[in-house]
Scaffold this motif. Structure first.
Motif, PDB file in Angstrom:
ATOM      1  N   PRO A  97     -14.051  -2.305  -6.898  1.00 28.97           N
ATOM      2  CA  PRO A  97     -13.701  -1.326  -5.862  1.00 28.97           C
ATOM      3  C   PRO A  97     -13.897  -1.844  -4.443  1.00 28.97           C
ATOM      4  N   VAL A  98     -14.813  -2.793  -4.256  1.00 32.36           N
ATOM      5  CA  VAL A  98     -15.003  -3.382  -2.928  1.00 32.36           C
ATOM      6  C   VAL A  98     -13.765  -4.186  -2.541  1.00 32.36           C
ATOM      7  N   VAL A  99     -13.317  -5.038  -3.446  1.00 37.10           N
ATOM      8  CA  VAL A  99     -12.139  -5.866  -3.167  1.00 37.10           C
ATOM      9  C   VAL A  99     -10.899  -4.992  -3.060  1.00 37.10           C
ATOM     10  N   ARG A 100     -10.861  -3.924  -3.830  1.00 43.35           N
ATOM     11  CA  ARG A 100      -9.720  -3.015  -3.745  1.00 43.35           C
ATOM     12  C   ARG A 100      -9.602  -2.435  -2.339  1.00 43.35           C
ATOM     13  N   GLN A 101     -10.729  -2.061  -1.728  1.00 45.72           N
ATOM     14  CA  GLN A 101     -10.706  -1.546  -0.357  1.00 45.72           C
ATOM     15  C   GLN A 101     -10.237  -2.612   0.633  1.00 45.72           C
ATOM     16  N   LEU A 102     -10.683  -3.842   0.434  1.00 48.80           N
ATOM     17  CA  LEU A 102     -10.267  -4.934   1.313  1.00 48.80           C
ATOM     18  C   LEU A 102      -8.768  -5.203   1.178  1.00 48.80           C
ATOM     19  N   HIS A 103      -8.263  -5.159  -0.032  1.00 46.17           N
ATOM     20  CA  HIS A 103      -6.836  -5.401  -0.245  1.00 46.17           C
ATOM     21  C   HIS A 103      -5.991  -4.261   0.326  1.00 46.17           C
ATOM     22  N   GLU A 104      -6.524  -3.055   0.275  1.00 47.54           N
ATOM     23  CA  GLU A 104      -5.816  -1.938   0.899  1.00 47.54           C
ATOM     24  C   GLU A 104      -5.708  -2.168   2.405  1.00 47.54           C
ATOM     25  N   LEU A 105      -6.787  -2.638   3.028  1.00 50.44           N
ATOM     26  CA  LEU A 105      -6.744  -2.954   4.458  1.00 50.44           C
ATOM     27  C   LEU A 105      -5.726  -4.049   4.732  1.00 50.44           C
ATOM     28  N   LEU A 106      -5.678  -5.053   3.866  1.00 55.68           N
ATOM     29  CA  LEU A 106      -4.701  -6.131   4.029  1.00 55.68           C
ATOM     30  C   LEU A 106      -3.275  -5.598   3.944  1.00 55.68           C
ATOM     31  N   TRP A 107      -3.056  -4.639   3.047  1.00 51.23           N
ATOM     32  CA  TRP A 107      -1.716  -4.065   2.903  1.00 51.23           C
ATOM     33  C   TRP A 107      -1.295  -3.372   4.201  1.00 51.23           C
ATOM     34  N   TYR A 108      -2.197  -2.577   4.781  1.00 55.19           N
ATOM     35  CA  TYR A 108      -1.864  -1.875   6.017  1.00 55.19           C
ATOM     36  C   TYR A 108      -1.657  -2.852   7.174  1.00 55.19           C
ATOM     37  N   LEU A 109      -2.477  -3.889   7.254  1.00 50.36           N
ATOM     38  CA  LEU A 109      -2.321  -4.878   8.323  1.00 50.36           C
ATOM     39  C   LEU A 109      -0.994  -5.621   8.180  1.00 50.36           C
ATOM     40  N   THR A 110      -0.640  -5.962   6.949  1.00 48.41           N
ATOM     41  CA  THR A 110       0.632  -6.643   6.705  1.00 48.41           C
ATOM     42  C   THR A 110       1.804  -5.737   7.048  1.00 48.41           C
ATOM     43  N   GLU A 111       1.691  -4.466   6.696  1.00 48.39           N
ATOM     44  CA  GLU A 111       2.739  -3.493   7.024  1.00 48.39           C
ATOM     45  C   GLU A 111       2.883  -3.361   8.533  1.00 48.39           C
TER      46      GLU A 111
END
Length: 265
Positions: A97-111
């Motif tokens: 779940p920690v990495v999942r939160q980080l990847h979600e942030l990466l998705w928004y930054l990439t978007e």
């Protein structure tokens, strides 16, 4: 495969084991965290993947790990599964779940970096994305010590600025409905162009034919919202799980990169 899109073939079924769920309209049974779902096969595939909704597991169809599953499985733990190394299971499930939160942030930054209207903040967005990417490569012990909330706040400042720049294309004063309770609201045909709907509760709202162009939908709860005939062209930070949770039809217009769910009429 996009690294920010879940690839179940490269994952050890982490969302099916690490996460808990409760019997409800979204899940047919109770399952505590750390216990494998009864539908998880020995090869880590889902035994009812092609009939999840019909089997009472609608919640699974609106979940996305944003690629965290394969990151934790293949990178953080080097391709050794929790079945192969049972002693790693507890730590692996806690890291996921920690990495999942980080990847979600990466998705928004990439978007955000795809949005030309926000190019004045692209350098800061790139720096922030590189910083978060470095965090995803940390060892398990270091990941568990991260203050993810602090990193999320740093990213959110940039996403708010991105939203302001993009929505500025809509003339006039833009409404701010952040966090509003619009559950079951009658918004048929509403003009919501450029409106901030960040974190808004739109559960079962009637958005039939609504104009949501350039609206900010980050974190908006669209479960069972009726998007039939709605125009979401150019709306920002809308994810595929949000779309999957809503209802729509052939006339619903989605932003580029998102697909029409099979269960839509």
């Amino acid at each position: 495969m996009n690294q920010l899109q879940g690839d179940c073939s490269d994952c050890f079924g982490l969302c099916c084991v690490a996460l808990p769920f409760a019997a409800s309209a979204d899940f047919a049974v109770n399952k505590p965290a750390g216990r494998p779902c009864g539908n998880l096969r020995t090869d880590f595939a889902c035994g009812i993947h092609d009939r999840l909704r019909a089997s009472g597991f609608q919640g699974c169809t609106v979940y996305d790990c944003f690629g965290a599953g394969q990151q934790v499985s293949q990178v953080t733990f080097g391709g050794t599964s929790w079945r192969q190394a049972p002693d790693s299971a507890e730590q692996m499930f806690a890291v996921f779940p920690v990495v999942r939160q980080l990847h979600e942030l990466l998705w928004y930054l990439t978007e955000a970096l795809r949005l030309r209207a926000a190019r004045e903040v692209h350098p800061e967005l790139r720096r922030q994305r590189e910083s978060v990417e470095e965090l995803t490569r940390l060892a398990p012990d270091a990941l568990l010590k991260l203050d993810v909330a602090a990193h999320r706040q740093d990213v959110n400042v940039l996403l708010l600025r991105t939203s302001e720049l993009v929505r500025a294309a809509v003339p006039g004063k833009k409404k701010d409905r952040r966090g509003a309770d619009l559950m079951g609201a009658r918004l048929r045909g509403a003009d919501l162009r450029g409106v901030s709907l960040r974190g808004t509760y739109l559960i079962a709202a009637d958005l039939t034919g609504a104009d949501l162009r350039l609206a900010d939908l980050i974190g908006a709860d669209l479960r069972d919202a009726d998007l039939a005939g709605a125009d979401l062209t150019g709306c920002i930070f809308l994810t595929q799980p949000q779309v999957n949770a809503a209802r729509g039809d052939a006339a619903t217009r989605l932003p580029d990169g998102l697909t029409r769910p099979a269960h839509w009429s």
